[in-house]
Design a protein around this motif. Structure first.
Motif, mmCIF file in Angstrom:
data_model
loop_
_atom_site.group_PDB
_atom_site.id
_atom_site.type_symbol
_atom_site.label_atom_id
_atom_site.label_comp_id
_atom_site.label_asym_id
_atom_site.label_seq_id
_atom_site.Cartn_x
_atom_site.Cartn_y
_atom_site.Cartn_z
ATOM 1 N N ASN A 1 0.815 -1.225 0.000
ATOM 2 C CA ASN A 1 0.000 0.000 0.000
ATOM 3 C C ASN A 1 0.848 1.275 0.000
ATOM 4 O O ASN A 1 0.364 2.345 0.331
ATOM 5 N N SER A 2 2.131 1.131 -0.379
ATOM 6 C CA SER A 2 3.005 2.305 -0.314
ATOM 7 C C SER A 2 3.150 2.991 -1.676
ATOM 8 O O SER A 2 4.056 3.797 -1.869
ATOM 9 N N SER A 3 2.285 2.636 -2.605
ATOM 10 C CA SER A 3 2.321 3.189 -3.979
ATOM 11 C C SER A 3 3.703 3.026 -4.612
ATOM 12 O O SER A 3 4.196 3.929 -5.306
ATOM 13 N N GLY A 4 4.327 1.910 -4.335
ATOM 14 C CA GLY A 4 5.611 1.605 -4.963
ATOM 15 C C GLY A 4 6.814 2.200 -4.261
ATOM 16 O O GLY A 4 7.945 2.054 -4.740
ATOM 17 N N TYR A 5 6.601 2.864 -3.126
ATOM 18 C CA TYR A 5 7.746 3.431 -2.392
ATOM 19 C C TYR A 5 8.608 2.297 -1.820
ATOM 20 O O TYR A 5 9.819 2.292 -1.976
ATOM 21 N N PHE A 6 7.925 1.346 -1.189
ATOM 22 C CA PHE A 6 8.611 0.129 -0.743
ATOM 23 C C PHE A 6 8.296 -0.979 -1.743
ATOM 24 O O PHE A 6 7.141 -1.125 -2.154
ATOM 25 N N THR A 7 9.323 -1.746 -2.138
ATOM 26 C CA THR A 7 9.058 -2.888 -3.028
ATOM 27 C C THR A 7 9.679 -4.149 -2.439
ATOM 28 O O THR A 7 10.842 -4.141 -2.025
ATOM 29 N N GLY A 8 8.893 -5.216 -2.406
ATOM 30 C CA GLY A 8 9.384 -6.484 -1.873
ATOM 31 C C GLY A 8 10.251 -7.176 -2.913
ATOM 32 O O GLY A 8 10.053 -6.980 -4.118
ATOM 33 N N HIS A 9 11.205 -8.001 -2.468
ATOM 34 C CA HIS A 9 12.030 -8.754 -3.430
ATOM 35 C C HIS A 9 11.258 -9.947 -3.979
ATOM 36 O O HIS A 9 11.279 -10.217 -5.175
ATOM 37 N N ALA A 10 10.554 -10.656 -3.119
ATOM 38 C CA ALA A 10 9.921 -11.925 -3.517
ATOM 39 C C ALA A 10 8.617 -11.683 -4.270
ATOM 40 O O ALA A 10 7.900 -10.712 -4.020
ATOM 41 N N GLU A 11 8.325 -12.592 -5.205
ATOM 42 C CA GLU A 11 7.009 -12.571 -5.862
ATOM 43 C C GLU A 11 5.948 -12.950 -4.838
ATOM 44 O O GLU A 11 6.210 -13.737 -3.929
ATOM 45 N N LYS A 12 4.734 -12.409 -5.048
ATOM 46 C CA LYS A 12 3.709 -12.548 -4.010
ATOM 47 C C LYS A 12 3.448 -13.986 -3.560
ATOM 48 O O LYS A 12 3.366 -14.255 -2.368
ATOM 49 N N GLU A 13 3.338 -14.925 -4.507
ATOM 50 C CA GLU A 13 2.992 -16.314 -4.116
ATOM 51 C C GLU A 13 4.121 -17.002 -3.354
ATOM 52 O O GLU A 13 3.919 -18.072 -2.782
ATOM 53 N N SER A 14 5.310 -16.431 -3.384
ATOM 54 C CA SER A 14 6.457 -17.092 -2.735
ATOM 55 C C SER A 14 6.911 -16.376 -1.470
ATOM 56 O O SER A 14 7.932 -16.726 -0.886
ATOM 57 N N ARG A 15 6.163 -15.374 -1.041
ATOM 58 C CA ARG A 15 6.632 -14.523 0.059
ATOM 59 C C ARG A 15 6.785 -15.259 1.389
ATOM 60 O O ARG A 15 5.826 -15.857 1.898
ATOM 61 N N SER A 16 7.962 -15.130 1.962
ATOM 62 C CA SER A 16 8.250 -15.754 3.259
ATOM 63 C C SER A 16 7.538 -15.029 4.389
ATOM 64 O O SER A 16 7.410 -13.810 4.380
ATOM 65 N N LYS A 17 7.102 -15.825 5.372
ATOM 66 C CA LYS A 17 6.498 -15.224 6.573
ATOM 67 C C LYS A 17 7.565 -14.900 7.617
ATOM 68 O O LYS A 17 7.252 -14.357 8.673
ATOM 69 N N MET A 18 8.801 -15.281 7.334
ATOM 70 C CA MET A 18 9.873 -15.117 8.327
ATOM 71 C C MET A 18 10.836 -13.988 7.984
ATOM 72 O O MET A 18 11.244 -13.228 8.849
ATOM 73 N N ASN A 19 11.241 -13.919 6.710
ATOM 74 C CA ASN A 19 12.233 -12.921 6.294
ATOM 75 C C ASN A 19 11.643 -12.098 5.160
ATOM 76 O O ASN A 19 11.220 -12.651 4.151
ATOM 77 N N ILE A 20 11.625 -10.790 5.345
ATOM 78 C CA ILE A 20 10.952 -9.929 4.373
ATOM 79 C C ILE A 20 11.940 -8.877 3.849
ATOM 80 O O ILE A 20 12.136 -7.825 4.459
ATOM 81 N N PRO A 21 12.617 -9.198 2.722
ATOM 82 C CA PRO A 21 13.526 -8.205 2.146
ATOM 83 C C PRO A 21 12.729 -7.194 1.323
ATOM 84 O O PRO A 21 11.816 -7.570 0.594
ATOM 85 N N PHE A 22 13.077 -5.930 1.462
ATOM 86 C CA PHE A 22 12.403 -4.899 0.659
ATOM 87 C C PHE A 22 13.352 -3.757 0.339
ATOM 88 O O PHE A 22 14.371 -3.583 1.000
ATOM 89 N N ARG A 23 12.979 -3.003 -0.687
ATOM 90 C CA ARG A 23 13.835 -1.908 -1.144
ATOM 91 C C ARG A 23 13.100 -0.581 -1.069
ATOM 92 O O ARG A 23 11.869 -0.548 -0.979
ATOM 93 N N LEU A 24 13.880 0.475 -1.109
ATOM 94 C CA LEU A 24 13.343 1.835 -1.149
ATOM 95 C C LEU A 24 13.703 2.439 -2.509
ATOM 96 O O LEU A 24 14.449 1.821 -3.263
ATOM 97 N N PRO A 25 13.202 3.629 -2.821
ATOM 98 C CA PRO A 25 13.460 4.175 -4.170
ATOM 99 C C PRO A 25 14.938 4.391 -4.506
ATOM 100 O O PRO A 25 15.292 4.411 -5.680
ATOM 101 N N SER A 26 15.814 4.587 -3.529
ATOM 102 C CA SER A 26 17.240 4.766 -3.854
ATOM 103 C C SER A 26 18.103 4.189 -2.735
ATOM 104 O O SER A 26 17.640 4.029 -1.601
ATOM 105 N N GLU A 27 19.355 3.927 -3.080
ATOM 106 C CA GLU A 27 20.281 3.393 -2.067
ATOM 107 C C GLU A 27 20.529 4.404 -0.965
ATOM 108 O O GLU A 27 20.755 4.046 0.193
#
Ligand code: PMP
Length: 362
Positions: free
Chosen positions: A281-307
């Protein structure tokens, strides 16, 4: 007492606070014993009761059938990458590996020293952002076993059902999701897990083996690398990781007291949903690494718009009491590890922090 931060490290990871309190209480002198658990003999009845109690509690907690051996060994999950093929591969000298991340690759590296490895499926070309589908997996019916990693700690993907492998024994590295949800152990020939995520401190590895697999363990193996040694001596051939086993025994009691695995799984679903909803719900500000059907309930890697923003996020989140969010270099960005012991309130607070960060920095 010094205030505790929210520990989102991938491992060693957060332990339940009541377990830490009990350890503290008993650290100098175990009730009725008069010495620390760090000082007791592994041959004492106190320790044997602890060990056998942990095994019994684990059977109860996870419904592990009587024909499965439960072992506690040293060497980390990484030693199991070698012990599994050394003990179980020689039958046909070939095994199938499903490669879903860095840890599966390391398992393959060791297995290749023993025999032929067939890669049943891999998603490496997609930087491991998903779990392969059943129809993509190519199994050899003659393989000695199929090995897979149930949860990929670095890439944040998870199997939600076991691969269907017919009569070939199924072996799983469950280091980062063991006891986070109900699993039918009767589907497995062996399961192993380093303790330092969902079970206890670093230094002890859990190995669960179905009894019929023991016939494969050759007497020509080095004593300590032969599962038979550990089965025949109830993990007491050498000095086992006494302290780690003690902490695991407390974590198991904590799990049983708090509703067992089903209650934990429900809470883990709720925690993961909160975080993924925040990302989605962040309008693309945060993006998850994993595809939705494979998303882990334990480790959640995500990115922001820039390093640059990612660096800022790591620093400001740490200043606000969230530790361990810096992501693994092979994915970049951030990673939140929310194992069993990580509290729901911590996820709610993290989500609030993320929303606030987005508002201020977009
Ligand atoms: N498998 C998985 C899935 C892991 O996450 C890890 C450690 N992060 C390992 C294996 C290796 O465990 P150890 O460090 O205990 O050898």
């Amino acid at each position: 007492m010094t205030k505790r931060v929210y520990n989102l490290n991938p491992g060693p990871a957060i332990l339940p606070e009541p377990v830490l309190e009990e350890m503290k209480e008993n650290l100098v002198s175990l009730p009725g014993v008069g010495m620390s658990v760090l000082e007791i003999s592994h041959r004492s009845s106190t320790f044997e009761n602890m060990l056998n109690g942990a095994i019994e509690d684990m059977r109860k907690l996870a419904n592990i059938p009587a024909n499965y051996h439960i072992l506690f060994v040293g060497g980390g999950a990484s030693t199991q990458f070698s012990m599994i093929p050394m003990n179980f591969m020689p039958l046909k000298n070939k095994a199938d590996y499903i490669v879903t991340g860095a840890w599966s690759k390391k398992a393959v590296k060791e297995a290749k020293r023993i025999g032929t490895v067939n890669i049943s499926a891999t998603t490496e070309s997609e930087n491991f952002k998903r779990i392969p589908k059943q129809e993509e997996m190519k199994f050899d019916p003659e393989a000695s076993y199929v090995h897979f990693t149930s949860n990929n700690t670095i890439f944040g993907t998870q199997f939600f059902t076991e691969p269907i492998v017919g009569d070939v024994p199924l072996i799983c590295d469950a280091s980062s999701d063991i006891f986070s949800r109900a699993v039918d152990f009767s589907k497995y020939a062996a399961v192993y897990a380093g303790a330092q995520k969902n079970l206890g401190p670093a230094g002890v590895t859990l190995v669960i083996i179905r009894d019929d697999m023991m016939a494969r363990c050759s007497d020509s193996l080095h004593t300590m690398l032969n599962y038979k040694t550990h089965v025949e001596n109830n993990s007491l051939y050498n000095t086992p990781p006494v302290f780690g086993i003690y902490v695991i025994s407390l974590v198991l009691k904590w799990l049983l007291k708090n509703g067992g695995i089903d209650a934990m799984a429900k809470l883990n679903d709720e925690k993961a949903k909160l975080l993924y909803d925040c990302i989605d719900n962040s309008s693309g500000y945060f993006t998850g690494h994993a595809e939705k059907e494979s998303r882990s309930k334990m480790n959640i890697p995500f990115r922001l718009p820039s390093e640059e923003l990612e660096k800022k996020f790591v620093k400001e989140s740490a200043d606000s009491g969230f530790a361990g969010l810096k992501g693994h270099r092979s994915v970049g960005g951030l990673r939140a590890s929310i194992y069993n012991a990580f509290p729901l309130q911590g996820v709610k607070d993290l989500v609030d922090f993320m929303k606030e960060f987005q508002k201020k920095n977009s």
